[in-house]
Design an enzyme around this catalytic site. Sequence first.
Site, PDB file in Angstrom:
ATOM      1  N   ASP A 208       3.937  72.426   5.970  1.00  0.00           N
ATOM      2  CA  ASP A 208       2.660  72.928   5.442  1.00  0.00           C
ATOM      3  C   ASP A 208       2.331  72.283   4.098  1.00  0.00           C
ATOM      4  OD1 ASP A 208       0.356  74.441   5.407  1.00  0.00           O
ATOM      5  OD2 ASP A 208       1.305  76.207   4.539  1.00  0.00           O
ATOM      6  N   LYS A 211      -1.117  66.772   4.555  1.00  0.00           N
ATOM      7  CA  LYS A 211      -1.255  66.554   6.004  1.00  0.00           C
ATOM      8  C   LYS A 211      -0.863  65.122   6.411  1.00  0.00           C
ATOM      9  CE  LYS A 211      -2.571  70.600   5.473  1.00  0.00           C
ATOM     10  NZ  LYS A 211      -1.497  71.609   5.408  1.00  0.00           N
ATOM     11  N   ASP A 236       1.459  73.878  10.269  1.00  0.00           N
ATOM     12  CA  ASP A 236       0.210  74.597  10.049  1.00  0.00           C
ATOM     13  C   ASP A 236      -0.957  73.617   9.921  1.00  0.00           C
ATOM     14  OD1 ASP A 236      -1.521  76.689   9.629  1.00  0.00           O
ATOM     15  OD2 ASP A 236      -0.990  76.992   7.525  1.00  0.00           O
ATOM     16  N   ASN A 237      -2.171  74.144  10.116  1.00  0.00           N
ATOM     17  CA  ASN A 237      -3.418  73.393   9.859  1.00  0.00           C
ATOM     18  C   ASN A 237      -3.555  72.122  10.690  1.00  0.00           C
ATOM     19  OD1 ASN A 237      -2.645  74.233   6.533  1.00  0.00           O
ATOM     20  ND2 ASN A 237      -4.316  75.186   7.660  1.00  0.00           N
ATOM     21  N   GLU A 266      -6.811  80.165   7.236  1.00  0.00           N
ATOM     22  CA  GLU A 266      -6.482  81.326   6.432  1.00  0.00           C
ATOM     23  C   GLU A 266      -7.702  81.917   5.714  1.00  0.00           C
ATOM     24  OE1 GLU A 266      -4.618  77.533   4.624  1.00  0.00           O
ATOM     25  OE2 GLU A 266      -4.702  78.535   6.564  1.00  0.00           O
TER      26      GLU A 266
END
Length: 281
Positions: A208, A211, A236-237, A266
Site C-alpha cells: 500500500d 503504486k 490496495d488501490n 477509502e
Amino acid sequence: MHFYCISTALQASIVESKEMLESSSVLLFIVFVLLFISLLFVVLIRKNGTAALIWHEIIKEKITNFIMNQSKERRILNFVLQNAVRGDPCSVMETIDKYCSEKEWAMNVGDVKGVILDKTVEEINPKVALELGTYCGYSAVRIARLLKAGACLLTVEFNPEFAAIAKQMIEFAGVQDKVKLLEGPSEVIIPQLKKKYEVDTLDFVFVDHWKDRYAPDTILLQECSLLRKGSVLLADNIIFPGAPEFVKYIRNNPRFQCSTYPSYLEYMKVQDAMEKAVFLG
C-alpha cells in the site's frame, strides 16, 4: 424650463434604473454560474476519484495546512490523542475513520476495505508480516491488533514525518510490541530484511505504498527469497489510483494465484479493489 428639468431627471433615473437592472442581472447570472460550477464540482468530488483527490490532496489540504501551519497528518494524530482511548486499537481506528470521513480525507485503507484486510490476516494468521507504506499507522494498528502472541509486523515508511507520526500512533494504540517501523525506501529495506532484521520468509505482505513500486517490489521480494509457498500478498488501490503494471505482472505470473476483491476508495463512493495473490512457490 422646470418641466424640462423634471423630464431630463426622469430620463436619467430611468437610464440609471435600467443600468442597475442590467448590472443586477449580470451579477445574478454570475452567481448562478458559480453556484452551478460549485454544485458540479461537488458531484464530481463524490463520484470522480481524480477530482476528489485534486480537491482533498491539493486544494483543500494545502489551504488548511497554510492556515493552521500544521500538516494534515499531525491533525489526524492530535485528533486521535484527544478523542481515542489509549491502549485500545479499535478506538484508535474508529477515531481515525471518523476524522477522515467527516473532516479531512486521508489515504488510509479505511473501514470498508479494512474488513477485507482483517479477514485476510485472520485467515493467514501470520507470524511474520510486512507492510509497505505505513503512512499514519492506521493499517499497522489494524493488522497488529489481530496478530497472535509472538508474531511481528514490519512496516516500511519512506517519509520521515509520516514515520514519526505513525510511531506515536502505534504506541498510543498499544501495539508497539508487535510492530517494528523501518524508515527508508522499500527498495533499500527489502534486501536488508534477511540479514539486518533476521527475517527468514514472510507469511503476509500488505502492499500500500507508491503504486509504481508495487510490481518492482513484488519482484524484489522474490529475488530476495522472502516469499515461501503459501505467502500471501494483498495490494490496495489496484483500480484507483491504480497499479496496472502490478496487476498485469501478478495475474500473468504462474507462480501466483490471484483473487480480486471489489470495493470503494477509502471514505468515498469511488470504485476501487484489492488484489490478493498467493505465492505458489
